[in-house]
Design a protein around this motif. Sequence first.
Motif, short mmCIF file in Angstrom:
data_model
loop_
_atom_site.label_atom_id
_atom_site.label_comp_id
_atom_site.label_asym_id
_atom_site.label_seq_id
_atom_site.Cartn_x
_atom_site.Cartn_y
_atom_site.Cartn_z
N ASN A 41 0.85 -1.18 0.00
CA ASN A 41 0.00 0.00 0.00
C ASN A 41 0.88 1.23 0.00
OD1 ASN A 41 -1.46 2.28 1.62
ND2 ASN A 41 -3.10 0.98 0.87
N TRP A 42 0.74 2.04 -1.04
CA TRP A 42 1.52 3.28 -1.17
C TRP A 42 0.58 4.44 -1.44
CZ3 TRP A 42 5.68 6.32 -0.90
CH2 TRP A 42 5.72 7.46 -1.69
N SER A 43 0.88 5.58 -0.85
CA SER A 43 0.14 6.81 -1.14
C SER A 43 1.13 7.96 -1.09
CB SER A 43 -0.97 7.03 -0.10
OG SER A 43 -1.50 8.33 -0.22
N GLU A 45 0.63 10.73 0.06
CA GLU A 45 0.33 11.56 1.22
C GLU A 45 1.48 11.50 2.23
OE1 GLU A 45 -2.97 11.77 4.85
OE2 GLU A 45 -3.29 10.49 3.10
N VAL A 53 -1.91 4.14 9.70
CA VAL A 53 -2.63 4.09 8.43
C VAL A 53 -3.69 3.01 8.53
CG1 VAL A 53 -2.44 3.65 5.95
CG2 VAL A 53 -0.61 4.88 7.14
N ARG A 240 5.08 5.31 3.07
CA ARG A 240 4.63 6.69 2.87
C ARG A 240 5.85 7.61 2.77
NH1 ARG A 240 0.62 4.35 2.08
NH2 ARG A 240 -1.49 4.74 2.87
N ASP A 257 8.16 6.21 -6.20
CA ASP A 257 7.51 4.95 -5.85
C ASP A 257 7.35 4.10 -7.09
OD1 ASP A 257 4.30 4.93 -6.70
OD2 ASP A 257 5.20 6.92 -6.59
#
Length: 303
Positions: A41-43, A45, A53, A240, A257
């Motif tokens: 899971n990457w964001s 933000e 998270v 993150r 990323d």
Amino acid sequence: MPINSVDMTTAAVEAIPTIVAARALGSLKSHTVLARLVNRNWSPEVAQYGATVKIPKPGVLTANDKAVKTQVTLQNPSLTAASVTLNKHKEVSFLIEDTAAALSRPELLDIYMGEGIARLAEELDSDIAALYSGLSQTINATTGGLGEDDFRAARRLLNAAKAPLADRYAVLHEDAEYEFLGIDKAIKEEYRGSLGGAVADAWAGRFMGFQTFMDQQIAVATTECKNLFFHRDAFVLVTRPLPQAPAGMGVIQTVMDEDGIGLRVTMGYSKDYLGLQVTIDMLYGVAELRDDHGVVVRTTASA
């Protein structure tokens, strides 16, 4: 208006962190096994160390019969979430005193970066491997060695949990892999070439629906190897980006990323060490996502 040499030099310098980040990501992926197999899971933000998270987990839907001239059956499954704490901040830093050479030949950075990224990859896989302690399903293969029956038992547990048949993995300690390779079943070499990097080198074959890999970071407690048999949704790796340095601090930074993993590169001149300092760091957390999608198969480590 023509671009002068100063502009070109500035543009070249500012591009180097991006080049380093791209190569670092490629190197990190080529050195990891577990990190390539779990849910990621990457964001973009920005987050701080210690932040939490929430990773949503959808509720269960059912299939209903539809009668003629009747309404559909509406469902409102509860949506739960797994909490992942970003409590892992790992970095690799190095100094190049020959600044001119570093700026003119970015490939020199690979020499300094390679060993550090390999160690960062080990930390990443080790943190995921340590999640074995939270799984409630275990199989004892400490006597007699890893065998076909242990794969069958793990498959049954994942089938009972209705884990998807795709994306199932068995990640073995090197001693367990030695035992696995003694099982009299074919190893499909033609699949290996499509994997790439450490995953290709670690692939040992497909058996009982599990793609089987060896990872030297599999946890060992006393004399027991904690081999992981799981569907990718059993675990999650969350990364993150960290905050950028304030403007005017004399550093250049970039965040990059790929495939659900992100890292940051910071570059600047060190007045204390009189050279180009490069730091590659990443903020991440790992967690168990679906307990019934994972099984610990316990084998004995060789003396």
